[in-house]
Design an enzyme around this catalytic site. Structure first.
Site, mmCIF file in Angstrom:
data_model
loop_
_atom_site.group_PDB
_atom_site.id
_atom_site.type_symbol
_atom_site.label_atom_id
_atom_site.label_comp_id
_atom_site.label_asym_id
_atom_site.label_seq_id
_atom_site.Cartn_x
_atom_site.Cartn_y
_atom_site.Cartn_z
ATOM 1 N N HIS A 99 19.942 -36.729 22.814
ATOM 2 C CA HIS A 99 19.573 -37.837 23.343
ATOM 3 C C HIS A 99 18.909 -37.217 24.731
ATOM 4 C CE1 HIS A 99 22.883 -40.807 23.373
ATOM 5 N NE2 HIS A 99 22.482 -40.975 22.321
ATOM 6 N N VAL A 147 14.475 -37.916 25.570
ATOM 7 C CA VAL A 147 14.181 -38.899 26.918
ATOM 8 C C VAL A 147 12.956 -37.819 28.140
ATOM 9 C CG1 VAL A 147 15.377 -39.548 29.086
ATOM 10 C CG2 VAL A 147 15.888 -39.952 26.812
ATOM 11 N N GLY A 156 11.118 -35.488 25.906
ATOM 12 C CA GLY A 156 11.498 -34.210 25.067
ATOM 13 C C GLY A 156 12.661 -33.139 25.312
ATOM 14 N N ASP A 187 14.485 -30.977 27.392
ATOM 15 C CA ASP A 187 14.117 -30.342 28.781
ATOM 16 C C ASP A 187 14.856 -30.700 29.075
ATOM 17 O OD1 ASP A 187 14.778 -33.642 28.954
ATOM 18 O OD2 ASP A 187 12.398 -33.581 30.661
ATOM 19 N N PRO A 208 17.298 -45.450 20.026
ATOM 20 C CA PRO A 208 17.526 -46.740 19.259
ATOM 21 C C PRO A 208 19.299 -47.248 19.705
ATOM 22 C CG PRO A 208 16.652 -44.931 18.252
ATOM 23 C CD PRO A 208 17.140 -43.818 19.368
ATOM 24 N N THR A 248 27.656 -38.163 10.046
ATOM 25 C CA THR A 248 29.194 -38.040 8.736
ATOM 26 C C THR A 248 29.951 -36.991 9.954
ATOM 27 O OG1 THR A 248 29.413 -36.447 7.462
ATOM 28 C CG2 THR A 248 27.881 -35.670 8.916
ATOM 29 N N ASP A 275 32.433 -41.943 9.474
ATOM 30 C CA ASP A 275 32.595 -41.743 8.282
ATOM 31 C C ASP A 275 33.920 -41.226 7.942
ATOM 32 O OD1 ASP A 275 32.717 -40.508 5.740
ATOM 33 O OD2 ASP A 275 31.450 -38.901 6.307
ATOM 34 N N THR A 302 35.429 -38.328 5.777
ATOM 35 C CA THR A 302 35.514 -37.920 5.889
ATOM 36 C C THR A 302 34.415 -37.037 7.198
ATOM 37 O OG1 THR A 302 33.211 -36.808 4.905
ATOM 38 C CG2 THR A 302 35.516 -36.789 3.618
ATOM 39 N N ASP A 315 29.071 -33.504 5.456
ATOM 40 C CA ASP A 315 28.726 -33.768 4.326
ATOM 41 C C ASP A 315 27.519 -35.122 4.599
ATOM 42 O OD1 ASP A 315 30.783 -35.761 4.692
ATOM 43 O OD2 ASP A 315 32.929 -34.818 3.617
HETATM 44 C C1 HEM Z 1 19.160 -44.663 14.796
HETATM 45 C C2 HEM Z 1 19.179 -43.398 15.316
HETATM 46 C C3 HEM Z 1 19.916 -43.894 16.088
HETATM 47 C C4 HEM Z 1 21.100 -44.919 16.674
HETATM 48 C C5 HEM Z 1 21.480 -46.643 16.741
HETATM 49 C C6 HEM Z 1 22.636 -44.011 16.836
HETATM 50 C C7 HEM Z 1 23.813 -45.230 17.451
HETATM 51 C C8 HEM Z 1 24.621 -44.069 17.171
HETATM 52 C C9 HEM Z 1 26.171 -44.878 18.266
HETATM 53 C C10 HEM Z 1 25.641 -46.622 18.608
HETATM 54 C C11 HEM Z 1 26.929 -44.131 18.212
HETATM 55 C C12 HEM Z 1 29.082 -44.435 18.982
HETATM 56 C C13 HEM Z 1 28.529 -44.727 20.438
HETATM 57 C C14 HEM Z 1 29.497 -44.942 20.889
HETATM 58 O O1 HEM Z 1 29.608 -46.246 20.373
HETATM 59 O O2 HEM Z 1 30.167 -44.405 22.180
HETATM 60 C C15 HEM Z 1 26.792 -42.670 17.644
HETATM 61 C C16 HEM Z 1 27.805 -41.329 17.597
HETATM 62 C C17 HEM Z 1 27.244 -40.889 16.950
HETATM 63 N N1 HEM Z 1 25.679 -40.595 17.181
HETATM 64 FE FE1 HEM Z 1 24.274 -40.806 16.502
HETATM 65 N N2 HEM Z 1 22.382 -42.434 16.912
HETATM 66 C C18 HEM Z 1 21.464 -42.530 16.356
HETATM 67 C C19 HEM Z 1 20.748 -41.408 16.118
HETATM 68 C C20 HEM Z 1 21.868 -40.336 15.504
HETATM 69 C C21 HEM Z 1 21.086 -39.077 15.766
HETATM 70 C C22 HEM Z 1 19.887 -38.573 14.889
HETATM 71 C C23 HEM Z 1 22.307 -38.106 15.749
HETATM 72 C C24 HEM Z 1 21.889 -36.368 15.372
HETATM 73 C C25 HEM Z 1 20.549 -35.751 14.999
HETATM 74 C C26 HEM Z 1 23.297 -38.942 16.385
HETATM 75 C C27 HEM Z 1 24.264 -38.425 16.363
HETATM 76 C C28 HEM Z 1 25.641 -38.983 16.456
HETATM 77 C C29 HEM Z 1 26.946 -38.400 16.697
HETATM 78 C C30 HEM Z 1 27.273 -36.712 16.292
HETATM 79 C C31 HEM Z 1 27.808 -39.021 17.618
HETATM 80 C C32 HEM Z 1 28.859 -38.626 17.155
HETATM 81 C C33 HEM Z 1 29.368 -38.237 18.795
HETATM 82 C C34 HEM Z 1 30.957 -38.287 19.106
HETATM 83 O O3 HEM Z 1 31.488 -38.962 18.471
HETATM 84 O O4 HEM Z 1 31.275 -38.059 20.616
HETATM 85 N N3 HEM Z 1 22.737 -40.133 16.404
HETATM 86 N N4 HEM Z 1 25.239 -42.932 17.738
#
Ligand code: HEM
Ligand SMILES: *[C@@H]1O[C@H](CO)[C@@H](O)[C@H](O)[C@H]1NC(C)=O
Ligand SMILES: *[C@@H]1O[C@H](CO)[C@@H](O)[C@H](O)[C@H]1NC(C)=O
Length: 329
Positions: free
Chosen positions: A68, A72, A74, A76, A165, A196, A247, A250, A255
């Site tokens: 995040h 946004v 870069g 920073d 996104p 994952t 996921d 796991t 993984d």
């Molecule tokens: C197309 C791109 C992406 C979309 C649409 C997306 C969307 C989301 C959404 C909707 C959630 C759940 C938020 C919630 O309901 O509170 C989430 C969680 C998460 N995202 Fe993404 N994400 C994207 C890319 C990424 C990238 C690039 C990373 C890391 C390099 C990432 C790491 C994570 C992680 C680790 C969680 C779990 C966070 C937690 O449990 O607190 N995501 N993401």
């Protein structure tokens, strides 16, 4: 005489290029704090390990903060700022409200570093190191983190709303949003492997469970048994904040089950499953990673470094914040 002149010249050239390596504006290097704060990475790791031992989900939350941040303005540290003065915090944006977490852990890392070497290590660099450590702690690959980012003097609420996104974006929109940050389709498919670990709220995928083409049925690309399970704790109305593993196989282990789930029509978010259903390019990569954990890990390390290089503030731009939640003045 001629020989020693040549030698002198050689030494001069070498030291000039070394100086260039150390002080070059605009490029990050893993050695950035080797002299100014040699124990920095060790200190970060200690705090992250403690935080994840207390709350296993925290690794995921911390990894997501770096993403995040980089999307946004870069990488920073703008993600960390609270509202004050003219600054409107990104924390109230759609992707973050009731969702982004881990800020207290970053505070703790920062105050430990301020004690060791005041106003030296940036909050943006902390996020990058913490993301790597969170990946390693949960069983994922390791990499050397290029450092030397500085912290922003502002935040961008609109950037947070538009550049990150959304889980119901089309694949084309998501590809475009990554491309705007210099990240390609391989980076996209690989970085999404972060899902994952960690959780999503019911509200982030409900649309898939009930409203596909307005007929009330689950998304056809969702496994029926899995959809029925999800519906139990993600009702048509209410339960917005109920949590689900991204996921479910796991949940706390880094993984390649994320990709295996997609192949089995068990991706949680629409933005996850469409990697497998909407393009042959992304589908081929999903299949490859589902079969080859090593290939996933190797590319994940590379793509994380690439994401961490998105528009950093270097040289004299920005500042080194004393407190990650606010600018110095
Ligand atoms: C197309 C791109 C992406 C979309 C649409 C997306 C969307 C989301 C959404 C909707 C959630 C759940 C938020 C919630 O309901 O509170 C989430 C969680 C998460 N995202 Fe993404 N994400 C994207 C890319 C990424 C990238 C690039 C990373 C890391 C390099 C990432 C790491 C994570 C992680 C680790 C969680 C779990 C966070 C937690 O449990 O607190 N995501 N993401
Ligand atoms: C995506 O989700 C948001 C938030 O729930 C909603 O306002 C928007 O209408 C959805 N977009 C599409 C194309 O379904
Ligand atoms: C389903 O779609 C209808 C109309 O398209 C909309 O009024 C309703 O709020 C949607 N329900 C959910 C749960 O998104």
């Amino acid at each position: 005489m001629a020989l020693s002149m040549n030698l002198l010249f050689l030494v001069l050239i070498i030291s000039l290029s070394l100086a260039h390596l150390c002080f070059a504006d605009g490029s990050l290097t893993p050695q950035f704090y080797d002299h100014s704060c040699p124990r920095a990475q060790q200190i970060v790791k200690g705090v992250v390990e403690k935080a994840v031992a207390k709350d296993r989900r925290m690794a995921a939350s911390l990894l997501r903060l770096h993403f995040h941040d980089c999307f946004v303005k870069g990488c920073d540290g703008s993600v960390l700022l609270d509202s004050s003065g003219t600054i409107v915090s990104e924390k109230r944006s759609n992707p973050r409200r009731d969702s982004a977490r881990g800020f207290e852990v970053i505070d703790e890392v920062k105050s430990a570093l301020e004690k060791e070497c005041p106003q030296t290590v940036s909050c943006a660099d902390i996020l990058a190191v913490v993301a790597r450590d969170s990946t390693v702690i949960t069983g994922g690959p390791s990499w050397e983190v290029p450092l030397g980012r500085r912290d922003s003097l502002g935040a961008s609420l609109s950037g947070s709303n538009y550049n990150i996104p959304a889980p119901n974006n089309t694949l084309q929109t998501i590809i475009t949003k990554f491309k705007l940050k210099g990240l390609d389709i391989v980076d996209l498919v690989t970085l999404l492997g972060s899902h994952t670990i960690g959780d999503a709220r019911c509200t982030s995928f409900r649309q898939r469970l009930y409203n596909q083409s307005g007929n009330g049925l689950p998304d056809a690309t969702l496994d029926k048994t899995y959809a029925a399970q999800l519906r139990q704790r993600c009702p048509q109305s209410g339960g917005d904040q109920n949590l689900f593993a991204l996921d479910f196989n796991t949940q706390f282990k880094f993984d390649n089950f994320y990709y295996k789930n997609l192949v089995a029509s068990e991706g949680l978010l629409s933005s996850d499953e469409i990697l497998f259903t909407q393009s042959s390019t992304t589908m081929a990569l999903v299949k490859k990673y589902a079969e080859d954990n090593g290939a996933f890990f190797e590319q994940f390390a590379k793509s994380m470094v690439k994401m961490g290089n998105v528009d950093p503030l270097t040289g004299k731009r920005g500042e080194i914040r004393k407190i990650c939640r606010r600018i110095n003045h």
